[in-house]
Each structure stands twice: as structure tokens, then as C-alpha cells.
Design a protein around this motif. Structure first.
Motif, short mmCIF file in Angstrom:
data_model
loop_
_atom_site.label_atom_id
_atom_site.label_comp_id
_atom_site.label_asym_id
_atom_site.label_seq_id
_atom_site.Cartn_x
_atom_site.Cartn_y
_atom_site.Cartn_z
N ALA A 287 -14.19 67.73 111.39
CA ALA A 287 -14.45 68.88 112.24
C ALA A 287 -13.01 69.49 112.14
O ALA A 287 -13.23 70.97 113.04
N ALA A 288 -11.97 69.35 111.38
CA ALA A 288 -11.05 70.42 111.12
C ALA A 288 -12.07 71.18 110.32
O ALA A 288 -11.13 72.44 111.19
N ALA A 289 -12.50 71.46 109.61
CA ALA A 289 -13.41 72.48 109.01
C ALA A 289 -13.56 73.57 110.62
O ALA A 289 -13.67 74.93 110.62
N PHE A 290 -14.80 73.05 111.01
CA PHE A 290 -15.82 73.61 112.10
C PHE A 290 -14.86 74.48 112.84
O PHE A 290 -14.23 75.23 113.79
N GLN A 291 -13.81 73.05 113.82
CA GLN A 291 -12.43 74.33 114.64
C GLN A 291 -11.65 75.20 113.88
O GLN A 291 -11.72 76.29 114.25
N SER A 292 -11.43 74.71 112.14
CA SER A 292 -11.09 76.26 111.43
C SER A 292 -11.77 77.47 111.43
O SER A 292 -11.23 78.25 110.94
N ALA A 293 -13.06 77.14 110.98
CA ALA A 293 -13.75 78.05 111.13
C ALA A 293 -13.84 78.63 112.75
O ALA A 293 -14.09 80.26 112.80
N ALA A 294 -14.27 77.93 113.26
CA ALA A 294 -14.11 79.16 114.74
C ALA A 294 -13.32 78.72 116.50
O ALA A 294 -13.82 78.64 117.14
N GLY A 295 -12.72 77.68 115.81
CA GLY A 295 -11.21 77.86 116.80
C GLY A 295 -11.63 76.41 117.90
O GLY A 295 -12.54 75.51 117.71
N GLU A 296 -11.68 76.76 119.05
CA GLU A 296 -11.94 75.13 119.95
C GLU A 296 -13.76 75.51 119.97
O GLU A 296 -14.08 75.04 120.27
N VAL A 297 -14.12 76.76 120.25
CA VAL A 297 -15.81 77.14 120.48
C VAL A 297 -16.50 76.18 118.60
O VAL A 297 -17.50 74.93 119.61
N GLY A 298 -15.59 75.72 117.73
CA GLY A 298 -16.61 75.32 116.49
C GLY A 298 -15.95 73.54 116.77
O GLY A 298 -16.50 73.28 116.83
N LEU A 299 -14.98 73.39 117.25
CA LEU A 299 -15.08 72.14 117.50
C LEU A 299 -16.17 71.61 118.78
O LEU A 299 -16.39 70.20 118.07
N ARG A 300 -16.19 72.58 119.34
CA ARG A 300 -17.09 71.86 120.36
C ARG A 300 -18.95 71.88 119.44
O ARG A 300 -19.58 71.01 119.94
N LEU A 301 -18.73 72.87 119.07
CA LEU A 301 -19.88 73.21 117.90
C LEU A 301 -19.73 71.31 116.90
O LEU A 301 -21.26 70.96 116.78
N PHE A 302 -19.24 71.52 116.82
CA PHE A 302 -18.89 70.46 116.03
C PHE A 302 -19.33 69.08 116.12
O PHE A 302 -20.49 68.14 115.80
N GLY A 303 -18.87 68.97 117.60
CA GLY A 303 -19.55 68.00 118.65
C GLY A 303 -20.95 67.38 118.58
O GLY A 303 -21.49 66.49 118.61
N ALA A 304 -21.55 68.61 118.93
CA ALA A 304 -22.99 69.10 119.44
C ALA A 304 -23.66 69.01 118.16
O ALA A 304 -24.54 67.79 118.07
#
Length: 428
Positions: A287-304
Motif C-alpha cells: 500500500a505504501a509503495a502504490f501511494q508513494s508512486a501515485a499519491g492518494e489515487v495510488g492508495l485507492r488503486l492498491f485497494g482495488a
């Protein structure tokens, strides 16, 4: 007026035109061909999505952080081993038209039930992690309480199997979820801008070789129940026999390649973040990696991505585990589907009682399945070498058995050398 009806597995069977003898030239062949392709596609994605679960994402992230670009070598070795083994397992099961435990009992009475019992242990552990993963995914995606998200996801998975069209629903659900995971992870991979050159170099000239990483990858990709998921689906759908060898082989290879594509995309996405110097803190490195790569959108993408991986693995794990505890010919399809729904419910209850599965448990499950893998594979190879009677007289290609046996010996070696690291992992 005639309507489509479900076959024994729940898949749709085209109706016969009025006045046309069943099975004659007047049968709706294009529709049957489409149904056959849908079954093959479903079997392929059932195996692929069964392996792409929370443990898959957790393992890939953890080893990428530990090994960096050198993890590429472990991925390559695991892919080659996976292809060699899956080609043999799917061919033996598909040609014989019988499930793995039924074949094992033919080799040695009781061996199939031992295999089923061992795989049940791994299946339960994995499914608790899978259910937990759905809660983690819904929390990251929409801020929902993990236990509520897991409960709702479990109900969704159960609905697939209690449906009258269970087979068709299963095939379509895993295809959609698999495509979703690949598409979203591809986006994050491009955003993270990974050092592809370094990864390619380490693929053939690794800076570090980690046997536990390879064993865990093999175990997490085809270990335990996973390698049998798609093959058992083909048996239930009736795509069996020597005449189906071409479809069986092609489907098994593509299934591994789909899994490998997801592994590579996720590895590169995480590698780009790690190479950029980001510290992956928090309860979930992925989750931290996705968020670091794409910000808040990245965190949501990680969730999906995490939710899709988890829910598809809940479905695949439950389906395959129950297929090891029932008969393809003696147990009615409706009974199997209800038992599968019950297994999902049990997994959800255990998760709610025990709490979320820790990272160590998910890594342990992959390594445990990797250690158990040689048993089931050995039985399938033995049948290929010696039991032509179980294969309806099929002349099994010796070259395929040779590469399968060599790959099996590698898994046997990796299982032995990984016992102590696995003990250290659980006692640390």
C-alpha cells in the motif's frame, strides 16, 4: 421455446433446436464452441487469479524490498519451473478426466486423501488470509471497516456458488477480476518508473540468489491447491480426454504466463518505488509503495487491486479445496457448490475470530505449499511415466516427462533447503 440450461458444473449448455436429434449436425455448434472457449478462459484465469492473492502481493513486495532488482532472477526461475510442472499436472488430470486425489488413490490407496488433508491445511490458512485481504482492500479503496468489508466480500463470493449459473458466474468473475488487476498494476508500474535495465541484468546475472524466495514464489504460484484449480475446473466442465490435449496444454501455459505477467508488473512497480529511495513504512508495504508512486489515487488503486486479488483467491481456493474433498462423478454439482459456499463462510468466521492474517502467516503459507508441492507433483509424474491405463492409452510425450521430472527435482531440493529458513521465519 428452449432456454440454455446449466451442465453438471453450472456452465451453460446450448439448447438443441426442436426436431433436431441431440448431438447431431443440427446442434448449435457456434454456441458450443463459444461455451468451450469460455470454459477454457475461465479455467485459465481461475488458476491465475487463485495464485494472485494477498499472499502473492505481500510476498512479491517483501522480496522486492529485500532483494531489489535481484528478485528478477527468482521470478525467472520460478516461471520456468511453473511451466514445466503445470504442463504435466494439467495434462495428466485433463487426459485422465479425474481429479488429483482420485488419481493418487489409484496409485496408492489412501494417498489421495492424505494429499487432500495436507492441501486442506494450506487452503484454510490461505483462505483466512484471502478473506482478510478483502477487508484490507475495501479499507484502502473506500475507507470501510476491514471486518465489514471482509464480511460483505465473503457474501459476494458465496453468491457466486449458490447461483443456479455457478459455473458460468465463476468463469466470468475470475476473467474480469484478473483483467482489472493487470490493468491497474500496469498503470502504477509506469508511474513508478522502475529501473528496467537493472532488472533485466539481474534476470540472468543476479547479484543475490535466495532459495527461500524461489521456493516461496513457486509455492505461491502453483503450490498447494493452486496448480490443480484450473485442471479440476476443466474436469468438471467435461473438457477432458486425449482429444483435448491441445486445449489443455495451451490453457495451462497461458495461465502461468498471465500469473507471471502480474508478478513482473507488480515487481517493477514496487522496484521503481524502492529504487527511488522511498521508505515503505506502515502495516502494508505494498500500500505504501502504490501511494508513494501515485499519491492518494495510488492508495485507492492498491485497494482495488488488493480486493480483486483477494476475492478471486477466495473463490479459487474454496472451489479447489472442496474439489479435493468431493467426487467429480458421485457428488452432485449443487452439493459441491453449497459446500464451497460453506467453506467461504467458515473462512470468514475464522478471520473474524482470529483477526487479520499477519504478513508472516501469508509468507509461511506460500513456503509451506512449496515444501508440500513435490508430493502431488510426484504422483502426477509417476502416472505419466507408468500408468498409461489411467490415461486412456494416451502416449505421453517422454520429453515432457523429462523436463517435468527435472523441475520436480528442483522443487524437491528447494523444499529441503528451505525447511530451516522456514523454521527461522516462524520462530523469529
Amino acid at each position: 421455446m428452449t432456454t440454455p440450461t446449466p451442465d453438471a458444473s453450472g456452465a451453460t449448455v446450448a439448447p438443441t433446436a426442436p426436431g433436431t436429434p441431440h448431438g447431431d449436425a443440427g446442434e448449435d455448434l457456434p454456441r458450443k464452441a463459444r461455451a468451450s472457449r469460455a470454459t477454457l478462459l475461465g479455467a485459465m484465469f481461475l488458476m491465475a487469479t487463485s495464485s494472485i492473492g494477498p499472499g502473492f502481493i505481500t510476498q512479491t513486495t517483501q522480496f522486492t524490498v529485500q532483494l531489489g532488482a535481484a528478485f528478477a532472477f527468482a521470478i525467472l526461475v520460478s516461471v520456468l519451473i511453473d511451466i514445466a510442472l503445470q504442463l504435466n499436472v494439467w495434462r495428466v488430470i485433463g487426459v485422465s478426466g479425474r481429479r488429483a486425489q482420485e488419481l493418487a488413490n489409484e496409485v496408492l490407496p489412501g494417498l489421495g486423501w492424505l494429499l487432500a488433508a495436507l492441501l486442506l491445511v494450506g487452503g484454510v490458512v490461505f483462505n483466512i488470509g484471502n478473506v482478510a485481504g478483502t477487508g484490507i482492500g475495501t479499507e484502502a479503496l473506500m475507507g470501510l471497516d476491514p471486518k465489514i468489508g471482509a464480511g460483505l466480500s465473503a457474501l459476494l463470493a458465496i453468491s457466486i456458488f449458490v447461483s443456479r449459473w455457478a459455473g458460468m458466474a465463476l468463469d466470468r468473475a475470475v476473467v474480469v477480476l484478473g483483467a482489472l488487476m493487470i490493468a491497474l498494476t500496469t498503470y502504477v508500474m509506469f508511474v513508478s518508473n522502475p529501473p528496467v535495465g537493472s532488472a533485466l541484468k539481474n534476470t540472468v546475472a543476479p547479484e543475490v540468489v535466495d532459495s527461500l524466495a524461489i521456493t516461496t514464489l513457486v509455492g505461491g504460484t502453483i503450490g498447494g491447491y493452486i496448480i490443480y484449480a484450473g485442471a479440476h475446473r476443466l474436469v468438471d466442465a467435461g473438457t477432458t480426454g486425449p482429444e483435448s490435449v491441445k486445449d489443455i496444454s495451451r490453457t495451462s501455459i497461458i495461465a502461468i504466463l498471465v500469473t507471471s505477467l502480474m508478478r513482473v508488473l507488480l515487481f517493477l512497480a514496487i522496484l521503481g518505488v524502492v529504487a527511488g529511495g522511498a521508505e515503505l513504512a506502515g502495516t502494508s508495504q505494498a500500500a505504501a509503495a502504490f501511494q508513494s508512486a501515485a499519491g492518494e489515487v495510488g492508495l485507492r488503486l492498491f485497494g482495488a487491486v488488493f480486493w480483486a486479488a483477494a476475492i478471486s483467491s477466495v473463490v479459487g481456493c474454496s472451489y479447489t479445496t472442496i474439489s479435493f474433498l468431493t467426487s467429480s462423478t458421485k457428488t452432485p454439482a449443487r452439493t459441491r457448490n453449497l459446500l464451497t459456499g460453506g467453506f467461504i463462510l467458515l473462512s470468514a468466521i475464522l478471520y473474524l475470530v482470529l483477526g487479520k492474517a499477519p504478513t508472516t502467516l501469508l509468507v509461511f503459507a506460500g513456503a509451506f505449499n512449496g515444501i508440500l508441492l513435490p508430493l502431488g507433483i510426484g504422483v502426477m509424474l509417476w502416472i505419466g511415466w507408468t500408468r498409461r491405463d489411467l490415461l486412456h492409452g494416451y502416449e505421453y510425450p517422454r520429453w515432457l516427462l523429462v523436463i517435468g521430472t527435472l523441475a520436480w527435482l528442483v522443487t524437491l531440493y528447494l523444499a529441503v533447503v528451505s525447511v530451516q529458513p522456514l523454521i527461522d521465519l516462524m520462530t523469529s
